[in-house]
Design a protein around this motif. Structure first.
Motif, PDB file in Angstrom:
ATOM      1  N   LEU A 189       0.604  -1.101  -0.002  1.00 61.06           N
ATOM      2  CA  LEU A 189       0.118  -0.005   0.039  1.00 61.06           C
ATOM      3  C   LEU A 189       0.848   1.256  -0.127  1.00 61.06           C
ATOM      4  O   LEU A 189       0.298   2.346  -0.039  1.00 61.06           O
ATOM      5  CB  LEU A 189      -0.913  -0.015   1.280  1.00 61.06           C
ATOM      6  N   ALA A 190       2.277   1.078   0.033  1.00 65.67           N
ATOM      7  CA  ALA A 190       3.131   2.317   0.467  1.00 65.67           C
ATOM      8  C   ALA A 190       3.080   3.128  -0.843  1.00 65.67           C
ATOM      9  O   ALA A 190       3.321   2.501  -1.943  1.00 65.67           O
ATOM     10  CB  ALA A 190       4.436   1.641   0.953  1.00 65.67           C
ATOM     11  N   GLN A 191       2.951   4.261  -0.585  1.00 60.64           N
ATOM     12  CA  GLN A 191       3.174   5.186  -1.860  1.00 60.64           C
ATOM     13  C   GLN A 191       4.505   5.754  -1.913  1.00 60.64           C
ATOM     14  O   GLN A 191       5.510   5.764  -0.968  1.00 60.64           O
ATOM     15  CB  GLN A 191       2.485   6.804  -1.515  1.00 60.64           C
ATOM     16  N   ASP A 192       5.035   5.746  -3.331  1.00 60.97           N
ATOM     17  CA  ASP A 192       6.392   6.218  -3.868  1.00 60.97           C
ATOM     18  C   ASP A 192       7.431   5.082  -3.455  1.00 60.97           C
ATOM     19  O   ASP A 192       8.647   5.770  -3.465  1.00 60.97           O
ATOM     20  CB  ASP A 192       6.550   7.830  -3.143  1.00 60.97           C
ATOM     21  N   MET A 193       7.205   4.014  -3.117  1.00 59.43           N
ATOM     22  CA  MET A 193       8.329   3.003  -2.909  1.00 59.43           C
ATOM     23  C   MET A 193       8.977   2.852  -4.127  1.00 59.43           C
ATOM     24  O   MET A 193       8.355   2.864  -5.264  1.00 59.43           O
ATOM     25  CB  MET A 193       7.574   1.757  -2.587  1.00 59.43           C
ATOM     26  N   ASP A 200      13.245  14.979   5.018  1.00 60.73           N
ATOM     27  CA  ASP A 200      14.093  15.623   6.088  1.00 60.73           C
ATOM     28  C   ASP A 200      15.665  16.109   5.471  1.00 60.73           C
ATOM     29  O   ASP A 200      16.506  15.888   5.907  1.00 60.73           O
ATOM     30  CB  ASP A 200      14.393  14.495   7.059  1.00 60.73           C
ATOM     31  N   GLY A 201      15.194  16.762   4.373  1.00 56.88           N
ATOM     32  CA  GLY A 201      16.360  17.419   3.720  1.00 56.88           C
ATOM     33  C   GLY A 201      17.285  16.743   2.929  1.00 56.88           C
ATOM     34  O   GLY A 201      18.145  16.991   2.116  1.00 56.88           O
ATOM     35  N   LEU A 202      16.863  15.409   2.588  1.00 55.38           N
ATOM     36  CA  LEU A 202      17.600  14.459   1.822  1.00 55.38           C
ATOM     37  C   LEU A 202      16.819  13.860   0.724  1.00 55.38           C
ATOM     38  O   LEU A 202      15.638  13.767   0.661  1.00 55.38           O
ATOM     39  CB  LEU A 202      17.897  12.821   2.823  1.00 55.38           C
ATOM     40  N   THR A 203      17.594  13.779  -0.461  1.00 52.28           N
ATOM     41  CA  THR A 203      16.822  13.338  -1.626  1.00 52.28           C
ATOM     42  C   THR A 203      17.527  11.843  -2.068  1.00 52.28           C
ATOM     43  O   THR A 203      18.533  11.923  -2.108  1.00 52.28           O
ATOM     44  CB  THR A 203      16.670  14.468  -2.725  1.00 52.28           C
ATOM     45  N   GLY A 204      16.661  10.987  -2.406  1.00 52.77           N
ATOM     46  CA  GLY A 204      16.937  10.005  -2.752  1.00 52.77           C
ATOM     47  C   GLY A 204      16.147   8.737  -3.239  1.00 52.77           C
ATOM     48  O   GLY A 204      14.858   9.198  -3.101  1.00 52.77           O
ATOM     49  N   LYS A 205      16.305   7.587  -3.432  1.00 57.29           N
ATOM     50  CA  LYS A 205      15.427   6.660  -3.748  1.00 57.29           C
ATOM     51  C   LYS A 205      14.927   6.025  -2.450  1.00 57.29           C
ATOM     52  O   LYS A 205      15.710   5.434  -1.471  1.00 57.29           O
ATOM     53  CB  LYS A 205      16.027   5.441  -4.724  1.00 57.29           C
ATOM     54  N   ASP A 212      11.252  -1.452  12.421  1.00 56.00           N
ATOM     55  CA  ASP A 212      10.765  -0.478  12.986  1.00 56.00           C
ATOM     56  C   ASP A 212      10.129   0.364  12.032  1.00 56.00           C
ATOM     57  O   ASP A 212       9.785   1.475  12.603  1.00 56.00           O
ATOM     58  CB  ASP A 212      11.652   0.007  13.985  1.00 56.00           C
ATOM     59  N   PHE A 213       9.801   0.417  10.708  1.00 55.84           N
ATOM     60  CA  PHE A 213       9.178   1.146   9.632  1.00 55.84           C
ATOM     61  C   PHE A 213       9.915   2.436   9.581  1.00 55.84           C
ATOM     62  O   PHE A 213       9.448   3.449   9.081  1.00 55.84           O
ATOM     63  CB  PHE A 213       7.923   1.260   9.984  1.00 55.84           C
ATOM     64  N   GLY A 214      11.260   2.699   9.879  1.00 52.72           N
ATOM     65  CA  GLY A 214      12.274   3.546   9.423  1.00 52.72           C
ATOM     66  C   GLY A 214      12.388   3.352   8.073  1.00 52.72           C
ATOM     67  O   GLY A 214      12.819   2.575   7.392  1.00 52.72           O
ATOM     68  N   MET A 215      12.305   4.713   7.386  1.00 52.56           N
ATOM     69  CA  MET A 215      12.874   4.918   5.972  1.00 52.56           C
ATOM     70  C   MET A 215      14.068   4.497   5.540  1.00 52.56           C
ATOM     71  O   MET A 215      14.919   5.279   6.388  1.00 52.56           O
ATOM     72  CB  MET A 215      12.273   6.147   5.583  1.00 52.56           C
ATOM     73  N   LEU A 216      14.473   3.731   4.603  1.00 53.55           N
ATOM     74  CA  LEU A 216      15.411   3.556   3.950  1.00 53.55           C
ATOM     75  C   LEU A 216      15.929   4.512   2.714  1.00 53.55           C
ATOM     76  O   LEU A 216      14.875   4.003   1.807  1.00 53.55           O
ATOM     77  CB  LEU A 216      15.866   2.090   3.912  1.00 53.55           C
ATOM     78  N   LEU A 217      16.532   5.474   2.966  1.00 50.39           N
ATOM     79  CA  LEU A 217      16.618   6.546   1.630  1.00 50.39           C
ATOM     80  C   LEU A 217      18.017   6.303   1.061  1.00 50.39           C
ATOM     81  O   LEU A 217      18.912   6.553   1.575  1.00 50.39           O
ATOM     82  CB  LEU A 217      16.266   7.723   2.020  1.00 50.39           C
ATOM     83  N   ARG A 218      18.033   5.816  -0.324  1.00 48.70           N
ATOM     84  CA  ARG A 218      19.254   5.696  -0.869  1.00 48.70           C
ATOM     85  C   ARG A 218      19.729   6.931  -1.789  1.00 48.70           C
ATOM     86  O   ARG A 218      19.133   7.430  -2.611  1.00 48.70           O
ATOM     87  CB  ARG A 218      19.314   4.649  -1.903  1.00 48.70           C
ATOM     88  N   ASP A 219      20.856   7.500  -1.419  1.00 44.09           N
ATOM     89  CA  ASP A 219      21.178   8.771  -1.898  1.00 44.09           C
ATOM     90  C   ASP A 219      22.726   8.435  -2.384  1.00 44.09           C
ATOM     91  O   ASP A 219      23.604   8.433  -1.784  1.00 44.09           O
ATOM     92  CB  ASP A 219      21.609   9.978  -0.666  1.00 44.09           C
ATOM     93  N   GLY A 220      22.933   8.074  -3.406  1.00 39.70           N
ATOM     94  CA  GLY A 220      24.183   7.745  -4.316  1.00 39.70           C
ATOM     95  C   GLY A 220      24.474   6.266  -3.634  1.00 39.70           C
ATOM     96  O   GLY A 220      23.827   5.409  -3.755  1.00 39.70           O
ATOM     97  N   GLU A 221      25.677   6.503  -3.059  1.00 37.26           N
ATOM     98  CA  GLU A 221      26.398   5.207  -2.495  1.00 37.26           C
ATOM     99  C   GLU A 221      25.847   4.915  -0.984  1.00 37.26           C
ATOM    100  O   GLU A 221      26.122   4.100  -0.460  1.00 37.26           O
ATOM    101  CB  GLU A 221      28.002   5.378  -2.589  1.00 37.26           C
ATOM    102  N   THR A 223      22.873   4.767   2.192  1.00 39.27           N
ATOM    103  CA  THR A 223      21.833   4.631   2.447  1.00 39.27           C
ATOM    104  C   THR A 223      21.396   5.106   3.810  1.00 39.27           C
ATOM    105  O   THR A 223      21.999   4.751   4.657  1.00 39.27           O
ATOM    106  CB  THR A 223      21.273   3.073   2.704  1.00 39.27           C
ATOM    107  N   HIS A 224      20.556   6.169   4.088  1.00 44.08           N
ATOM    108  CA  HIS A 224      20.119   6.620   5.082  1.00 44.08           C
ATOM    109  C   HIS A 224      18.938   6.048   5.738  1.00 44.08           C
ATOM    110  O   HIS A 224      18.133   5.630   4.822  1.00 44.08           O
ATOM    111  CB  HIS A 224      19.725   8.128   4.892  1.00 44.08           C
ATOM    112  N   LEU A 225      18.867   6.105   6.993  1.00 43.26           N
ATOM    113  CA  LEU A 225      17.787   5.420   7.974  1.00 43.26           C
ATOM    114  C   LEU A 225      17.201   6.828   8.476  1.00 43.26           C
ATOM    115  O   LEU A 225      17.884   7.723   9.354  1.00 43.26           O
ATOM    116  CB  LEU A 225      18.135   4.472   8.694  1.00 43.26           C
ATOM    117  N   ILE A 226      16.033   6.771   8.199  1.00 46.10           N
ATOM    118  CA  ILE A 226      15.078   8.103   9.048  1.00 46.10           C
ATOM    119  C   ILE A 226      14.041   7.364   9.934  1.00 46.10           C
ATOM    120  O   ILE A 226      13.263   6.744   9.270  1.00 46.10           O
ATOM    121  CB  ILE A 226      14.416   8.847   7.812  1.00 46.10           C
ATOM    122  N   PRO A 227      14.381   7.397  11.090  1.00 47.64           N
ATOM    123  CA  PRO A 227      13.390   6.780  12.032  1.00 47.64           C
ATOM    124  C   PRO A 227      11.893   7.337  11.987  1.00 47.64           C
ATOM    125  O   PRO A 227      11.890   8.467  11.746  1.00 47.64           O
ATOM    126  CB  PRO A 227      13.838   6.941  13.349  1.00 47.64           C
TER     127      PRO A 227
END
Length: 236
Positions: A189-193, A200-205, A212-221, A223-227
């Motif tokens: 059901l997730a939008q934009d997966m 939070d100021g980061l742009t990535g995939k 714990d449903f923290g967002m995994l955002l890939r920025d180049g090389e 991968t950021h975790l946004i709790p």
């Protein structure tokens, strides 16, 4: 309170009809020490709101699963009641999407913002617009309302009851089985997966979420975790 306002909730849940913001009411009741299971709700001609009070027994980082859980409960409820062509999806941060457009959102507040602490209370609630905010909906094509998407026959009172039932069912499954089934349901059901997003100021995939449903955002090389705790609103 009229007969139409007296909603029926499953065991362990109980309702309070309010004339003010349902989420704010639930948070104030939680702050004053009300029992878990309170569902505050408000329905008028233009909006439906409901908020559920939890008393978590796990640290906040894990308890935040109640935000996507309540979103899944909402999708399950509306999915049954809406016409089959109506698509309901969920933003990671609590937004509700109906046929691709924003249609209200979920909010979250807890007694603490410390991810490692067990909160005294946690409130998850939603606001759902029933009619367009203006008489020129074409000016905001990315915003919609329930009735504008072919759901005029959906009773908001019945929807709140169904949301509570489906959410309680998912709470029981989460308690007994862990988060795997919830993760599976939410991912569908997730939008934009898989899409490029900014958060939070980061742009990535948007790759997905952690346990714990923290967002995994890939920025180049990297991968950021946004709790998920970052979407909490500050407690009064």
């Amino acid at each position: 309170m009229s007969e139409a306002d007296a909603l029926a909730f499953p065991p362990l849940l109980w309702g309070e009809a309010v004339s003010t913001d349902a989420f704010d009411h639930a948070c104030q009741r939680a702050l004053l020490g009300c029992d878990a299971g309170l569902v505050a709700y408000r329905v008028n001609a233009s909006v439906a709101q409901a908020a559920l009070v939890f008393a978590p027994e796990v640290p906040l980082a894990k308890a935040m699963a109640m935000l996507p859980l309540c979103g899944v409960g909402f999708q399950n409820a509306l999915g049954v009641m809406a016409p089959p062509e109506v698509a309901v999806h969920l933003d990671w941060d609590g937004g509700i999407r109906v046929n691709g457009a924003a249609c209200g959102r979920f909010r979250a507040m807890a007694s603490t913002a410390d991810p490692a602490a067990v909160p005294d209370w946690l409130v998850i609630g939603f606001t759902l617009p029933l009619i367009p905010a203006s008489d020129r909906p074409g000016d905001t094509p990315d915003q919609t309302s329930l009735y504008a998407e072919g759901c005029a026959e959906v009773s908001p009172h019945a929807l709140i009851e169904a949301w509570a039932r489906h959410s309680l069912n998912w709470i029981n499954r989460w308690d007994e089985e862990g988060s795997r089934a919830l993760h599976s349901e939410w991912r569908g059901l997730a939008q934009d997966m898989g899409e490029e997003i900014t958060r939070d100021g980061l742009t990535g995939k948007f790759l997905g979420v952690d346990e714990d449903f923290g967002m995994l955002l890939r920025d180049g090389e990297t991968t950021h975790l946004i709790p998920l705790t970052t979407v909490l609103e500050p407690a009064p």
